[in-house]
Design an enzyme around this catalytic site. Structure first.
Site, PDB file in Angstrom:
ATOM      1  N   GLY A   1       0.852  -1.190   0.000  1.00 21.51           N
ATOM      2  CA  GLY A   1       0.000   0.000   0.000  1.00 21.51           C
ATOM      3  C   GLY A   1       0.881   1.229   0.000  1.00 21.51           C
ATOM      4  O   GLY A   1       2.061   1.147   0.332  1.00 21.51           O
TER       5      GLY A   1
ATOM      6  N   CYS B   1       5.051  -6.047   1.826  1.00 25.46           N
ATOM      7  CA  CYS B   1       5.334  -4.617   1.984  1.00 25.46           C
ATOM      8  C   CYS B   1       4.479  -3.998   3.104  1.00 25.46           C
ATOM      9  O   CYS B   1       4.659  -4.344   4.265  1.00 25.46           O
ATOM     10  CB  CYS B   1       5.145  -3.927   0.633  1.00 25.46           C
ATOM     11  N   TYR B   2       3.547  -3.120   2.790  1.00 25.92           N
ATOM     12  CA  TYR B   2       2.675  -2.533   3.818  1.00 25.92           C
ATOM     13  C   TYR B   2       2.045  -3.636   4.674  1.00 25.92           C
ATOM     14  O   TYR B   2       1.972  -3.516   5.896  1.00 25.92           O
ATOM     15  CB  TYR B   2       1.577  -1.715   3.130  1.00 25.92           C
TER      16      TYR B   2
ATOM     17  N   HIS C   1       8.303  -7.174  -3.604  1.00 23.03           N
ATOM     18  CA  HIS C   1       7.100  -7.566  -4.350  1.00 23.03           C
ATOM     19  C   HIS C   1       7.335  -8.826  -5.189  1.00 23.03           C
ATOM     20  O   HIS C   1       7.970  -8.751  -6.233  1.00 23.03           O
ATOM     21  CB  HIS C   1       6.655  -6.410  -5.256  1.00 23.03           C
TER      22      HIS C   1
ATOM     23  N   GLU D   1       5.135 -10.368  -6.864  1.00 18.65           N
ATOM     24  CA  GLU D   1       4.171 -10.435  -7.964  1.00 18.65           C
ATOM     25  C   GLU D   1       4.652  -9.768  -9.248  1.00 18.65           C
ATOM     26  O   GLU D   1       4.093  -9.999 -10.309  1.00 18.65           O
ATOM     27  CB  GLU D   1       2.827  -9.833  -7.523  1.00 18.65           C
TER      28      GLU D   1
ATOM     29  N   ASP E   1     -14.922 -11.148 -26.303  1.00 12.64           N
ATOM     30  CA  ASP E   1     -15.655 -11.390 -25.055  1.00 12.64           C
ATOM     31  C   ASP E   1     -17.095 -11.844 -25.297  1.00 12.64           C
ATOM     32  O   ASP E   1     -17.542 -12.859 -24.763  1.00 12.64           O
ATOM     33  CB  ASP E   1     -15.676 -10.128 -24.175  1.00 12.64           C
TER      34      ASP E   1
ATOM     35  N   LYS F   1      -9.215 -10.826 -18.671  1.00  8.78           N
ATOM     36  CA  LYS F   1      -9.338 -10.965 -20.118  1.00  8.78           C
ATOM     37  C   LYS F   1      -8.579 -12.185 -20.666  1.00  8.78           C
ATOM     38  O   LYS F   1      -9.065 -12.899 -21.541  1.00  8.78           O
ATOM     39  CB  LYS F   1      -8.832  -9.691 -20.794  1.00  8.78           C
TER      40      LYS F   1
END
Ligand code: XMP
Length: 510
Positions: A53, A80-81, A166, A168, A223, A366
């Site tokens: 954050g 992190c946060y 991080h 990710e 879609d 997506k």
């Protein structure tokens, strides 16, 4: 389905954490810090990730740990946060770092459950001001960097893990392996696969729809076409799929989509409404007014068709929409309620057409829809098409949209896109388009002078369309395309290539 719940503390990477977990075939959803134990139970949470954050855990009004999280007893990965919150909450301490660490750093690792099993050098992406100064009782430090003594910590007995960096982001090359170890440690089943998603969606659609019927508007895009295939699998002929041909699609696209969907068993109602759209666009040059005119014409045509089908076949109770997970998260973030961005909605239908909404893609990204399209048999060349705007070629036809100008643009676009495919450049490019400008200029062709149109070609690389860089297409390729366009489209005598990134440019010219 068992899940990993990601608690969002406002990091720009929160969505990425969810996507990475899904890449590991784990179902993952985003919740706010207000998530309750009851909600976690309903989501079958087998693990929780606390995101990063932007703020400090000591700032006034800083969000805390979800109430009852630690008692809930599932493994927690705090990033992190999130890690700072965990440290503070459990009796450690957090302090502003002497240097604000930003960028890549190499971890010095100690023995640890998550990091210990990963071989070789571990490069991590750091972005923080505060850091953990003292780990809470029961925790041990498992990694540090030159600037951050506590870069990772864990309490294996309680299965609580903290990372200052991080995992990710791609800048942490072994981050996915790290998340993989966390998921394994938590024992979360890996059942989030296309087949499983389809099976679950089919069950849910059948349970909700029962013997009723569902109306779906097909735009020609990936879609809505995929949604058509999914609904067809779930309820067969009780799906009423209406393909509104607005006359603004690419060369051959209507036939192509129609053939593919019919080939897969879909009973399509195709409405050729190009005249209706063309008269709505007559004399309109402003891009926003074009959008409004197109939106209005679509509602009108779709409503008329819905009434006609209902008169013919009886009442339709549901309306299906291809709302995606990012739309749901975005609107939830904005106003706290899960309403949907309006331009994705078939909003504005008249009152006599009050349908119940059904949105089978509400939980999907997506790329997951693309995987489903594949599993449902959509041909690859349709599935992998570049993003294409709802208002279609109208916003790439600068100035007035006439049948003649559309015809020219459609040809140019076709030469460009088919050449990209031929040279193997289509898939490397995020989006490519041709623009018909209102410019005319002098040229020479054979023995004569010409006074003809200028077209612009644009190709960009991007991740999500929010920012983009112009694609460095090979000069030889551009030369070939330029020749092909001028030789095969007599109305065009000049081709330019757009070398503006976004920002400051946008992707579309409009
Ligand atoms: P811009 O031009 O804003 O485009 O950089 C970003 C992405 O959005 C698409 N786009 C639209 N899509 N309706 C849509 O459905 C629209 O009115 C619209 N305008 C832009 C654009 O093609 C690009 O992928």
């Amino acid at each position: 389905m068992p899940s990993v719940v990601v608690v969002d503390y406002g990091s720009q990477y929160t969505r990425l954490i969810t996507r990475r977990l899904r890449e590991l075939h784990v179902y993952s959803v985003i919740e706010t810090p207000a998530v309750t134990p009851e909600r976690l139970r309903a989501l079958e949470a087998r693990a929780v990730v606390l995101s990063g954050g932007p703020g400090s855990v000591y700032a006034a009004g800083a969000p805390g740990l979800p109430v009852g999280l630690l008692e809930f007893g599932v493994p927690v990965l705090a990033i992190c946060y999130g890690m700072q919150l965990l440290a503070r909450e459990l009796g450690g301490s957090v302090a502003p770092s002497s240097v604000r660490e930003y960028g890549k750093a190499v971890l010095t690792r100690q023995e640890g459950t998550l990091l210990g099993g990963i071989e070789g050098e571990f490069v991590a992406w750091m972005s923080h001001g505060d850091s953990v100064a003292e780990v809470p009782p029961g925790f041990r430090v498992t990694a540090s960097t030159a600037d951050t003594p506590v870069a990772a910590m864990e309490d294996p007995a309680r299965r609580l893990f903290g990372l200052q960096f991080h995992p990710e982001v791609r800048h942490t090359p072994k981050g996915l392996a790290l998340l993989d170890r966390f998921v394994a440690e938590a024992g979360v089943p890996r059942d989030w696969t296309s087949e499983q998603i389809i099976e679950q969606a089919v069950d849910e659609i059948r349970a909700r729809v029962g013997d009723e019927r569902v109306l779906l508007g097909i735009s020609g895009g990936v879609d809505s076409s995929t949604l058509g295939l999914l609904l067809h699998r779930a309820i067969g002929q009780r799906l009423v799929a209406v393909f509104v041909d607005n006359g603004l699609l690419r060369l051959g696209e209507v036939d192509d989509v129609e053939r593919a969907l019919r080939g897969l068993g879909l009973d399509l109602v195709v409405v050729d409404a190009s005249e209706r759209f063309s008269s709505a666009l007559a004399g309109v040059t402003d891009p926003e007014r074009k959008r409004k005119a197109i939106g209005g014409a679509f509602i009108e045509v779709f409503a008329a068709e819905a009434r006609r089908v209902q008169d013919e076949r009886g009442d339709i109770r549901f309306l299906a929409q291809g709302t995606l997970y990012p739309d749901v998260i975005e609107s939830a973030g904005a106003d706290g309620a899960a309403t949907i961005k309006s331009h994705h909605n078939v909003g504005g239908l008249p009152d006599d057409l009050a349908f119940e909404l059904i949105e089978p893609f509400r939980n999907l990204f997506k790329d997951e829809v693309r995987d489903i399209a594949d599993a449902l048999g959509m041909p690859k060349h349709l599935r992998d098409r570049h993003p294409f705007p709802g208002p279609g070629l109208a916003i790439r036809c600068l100035g007035e949209v006439t049948a003649e100008r559309l015809r020219v643009l459609r040809q140019v676009d076709d030469v460009f896109v088919s050449s990209l495919r031929e040279f193997g450049l289509y898939e490397e490019t995020w989006q490519a388009l041709a623009v018909l400008t209102p410019l005319r200029s002098v040229g020479v062709m054979g023995d004569g002078r010409t006074y003809a149109h200028t077209v612009a070609l644009r190709a960009v690389n991007s991740v999500d369309g929010m920012t983009a860089d112009w694609a460095r297409l090979p000069h030889d390729f551009l030369a070939t395309v330029s020749n092909r366009i001028v030789n095969s489209v007599p109305e065009v005598n000049r081709v330019v290539y757009d070398i503006t990134s976004k920002p400051p440019g946008t992707i579309e010219w409009e």
